[in-house]
Design an enzyme around this catalytic site. Structure first.
Site, PDB file in Angstrom:
ATOM      1  N   LYS A   6      41.170  -2.203   3.510  1.00  0.00           N
ATOM      2  CA  LYS A   6      40.327  -1.703   2.417  1.00  0.00           C
ATOM      3  C   LYS A   6      38.871  -2.115   2.593  1.00  0.00           C
ATOM      4  O   LYS A   6      38.211  -2.564   1.658  1.00  0.00           O
ATOM      5  CB  LYS A   6      40.854  -2.167   1.052  1.00  0.00           C
ATOM      6  CG  LYS A   6      42.277  -1.708   0.772  1.00  0.00           C
ATOM      7  CD  LYS A   6      42.735  -2.058  -0.632  1.00  0.00           C
ATOM      8  CE  LYS A   6      44.168  -1.666  -0.893  1.00  0.00           C
ATOM      9  NZ  LYS A   6      45.178  -2.416  -0.137  1.00  0.00           N
TER      10      LYS A   6
HETATM   11  O1  LIG Z   1      46.602   1.705  -4.417  1.00  0.00           O
HETATM   12  C1  LIG Z   1      47.088   0.859  -3.669  1.00  0.00           C
HETATM   13  C2  LIG Z   1      46.618   0.618  -2.400  1.00  0.00           C
HETATM   14  C3  LIG Z   1      47.247  -0.304  -1.617  1.00  0.00           C
HETATM   15  N1  LIG Z   1      48.316  -0.996  -2.056  1.00  0.00           N
HETATM   16  C4  LIG Z   1      48.973  -1.952  -1.110  1.00  0.00           C
HETATM   17  O2  LIG Z   1      50.300  -1.482  -0.841  1.00  0.00           O
HETATM   18  C5  LIG Z   1      51.207  -2.565  -0.796  1.00  0.00           C
HETATM   19  C6  LIG Z   1      52.212  -2.405  -1.942  1.00  0.00           C
HETATM   20  O3  LIG Z   1      53.163  -3.448  -1.898  1.00  0.00           O
HETATM   21  P1  LIG Z   1      54.526  -3.417  -2.783  1.00  0.00           P
HETATM   22  O4  LIG Z   1      55.119  -4.759  -2.524  1.00  0.00           O
HETATM   23  O5  LIG Z   1      55.380  -2.304  -2.250  1.00  0.00           O
HETATM   24  O6  LIG Z   1      54.115  -3.222  -4.191  1.00  0.00           O
HETATM   25  C7  LIG Z   1      50.371  -3.830  -0.890  1.00  0.00           C
HETATM   26  O7  LIG Z   1      50.044  -4.220   0.432  1.00  0.00           O
HETATM   27  C8  LIG Z   1      49.113  -3.382  -1.614  1.00  0.00           C
HETATM   28  O8  LIG Z   1      47.984  -4.154  -1.240  1.00  0.00           O
HETATM   29  C9  LIG Z   1      48.801  -0.763  -3.310  1.00  0.00           C
HETATM   30  O9  LIG Z   1      49.795  -1.366  -3.763  1.00  0.00           O
HETATM   31  N2  LIG Z   1      48.181   0.163  -4.099  1.00  0.00           N
END
Ligand SMILES: O=c1ccn([C@@H]2O[C@H](COP(=O)(O)O)[C@@H](O)[C@H]2O)c(=O)[nH]1
Length: 267
Positions: free
Chosen positions: A93
């Site tokens: 990001k």
């Molecule tokens: O909008 C967003 C952008 C990035 N993320 C990232 O995705 C994963 C989600 O992890 P989970 O454990 O499946 O919830 C995490 O690395 C976030 O930084 C997001 O969740 N939302």
């Protein structure tokens, strides 16, 4: 192969991206709390799931926070060795002025050998452009994020743009058109907002969508697929629900079982 052509080849078979967000305290068994085992843990997850996925998405913060960037480098080279057809999306990001963005782009594509990187487009096109100099690599822009706070900016209307689109809608339009000079862009849209996934798909019908938020954040896999359609690549990420399916010695088997179920739900 380019990042986009890798996804075009894989996503008809699997829309699942396994997120690699290792938290030392949550590592299984005797590895719990041992920062030096981050690589071993993630490599075991990769070995157990690489035939089920269309991408892996390591989140850089989980490595940098523990001074484990060397383990991230090893992990990405392990993915390329065991699953050379599976792209790696470095979730970083990034977003900064052009000269600094050049360094971030080098970090993602030269140091880490990622196939794509996530970017915050808040600073405008000149903050995205340096990544596009890396032919075939993907640059995935945050558009409508999965968190509630995304409303603060992304849902605001732009009074000066014809039709007064919401910010995320304007970004989706730019990414589909003048910003996508070499076909390298994709968009992040949260699984927690299926109506906005559908809207982004209307505005950006050809772009790959990276959709985090199924699993631990509660997004509905079937609703995501219905909203995004089945034409352009759809990459749906799940991290914690797969990584921490079990904290015992058989963690990789449990991770595989959850990954298989998630993949089926996204078919
Ligand atoms: O909008 C967003 C952008 C990035 N993320 C990232 O995705 C994963 C989600 O992890 P989970 O454990 O499946 O919830 C995490 O690395 C976030 O930084 C997001 O969740 N939302």
């Amino acid at each position: 192969m380019t990042f986009v052509s890798q996804l075009q080849a894989l996503t008809p078979h699997s829309r699942l991206c396994v997120g690699l967000d290792p938290e030392p305290a949550k590592l299984p068994g005797a590895w719990a709390g041992d920062v030096s085992r981050i690589y071993d843990f993630c490599a075991a997850i990769v070995d157990a799931t690489h035939d089920l996925v269309c991408a892996f998405k390591p989140q850089i913060a989980y490595f940098a926070a523990h001074r484990a960037e060397d383990q991230l480098e090893r992990l990405i080279s392990h993915i390329h060795a065991v699953a050379p057809h599976v792209p790696v999306i470095l979730d970083a990001k990034r977003g900064d002025i052009g000269s600094t963005a050049e360094q971030y782009a080098r970090e993602a594509f030269v140091r880490y050998q990622a196939d794509a990187v996530t970017l915050s487009p808040f600073m405008g096109f000149d903050s995205v452009e340096p990544y596009l100099a890396y032919e075939g690599k993907g640059a995935i822009l945050l558009c409508r994020t999965s968190n509630k706070g995304g409303d603060d900016w992304q849902m605001q209307r732009l009074a000066d743009v014809p039709g007064q689109p919401r910010l995320f809608e304007h970004l989706a339009h730019l990414a589909e058109s003048q910003w996508n000079r070499n076909g390298q862009l994709g968009l992040v849209v949260g699984a927690t907002y299926p109506a906005e996934i559908a809207r982004v798909r209307e505005l950006a019908p050809t772009l790959p969508l990276l959709v985090p938020g199924v699993g631990a954040q509660g997004g509905d896999a079937a609703a995501v697929v219905q909203a995004a359609g089945r034409v352009a690549p759809l990459v749906v990420n799940s991290s914690r629900a797969i990584l921490y399916a079990s904290r015992e010695a058989d963690f990789a088997q449990h991770a595989r079982a959850v990954a298989e179920a998630t993949r089926r739900a996204l078919a």
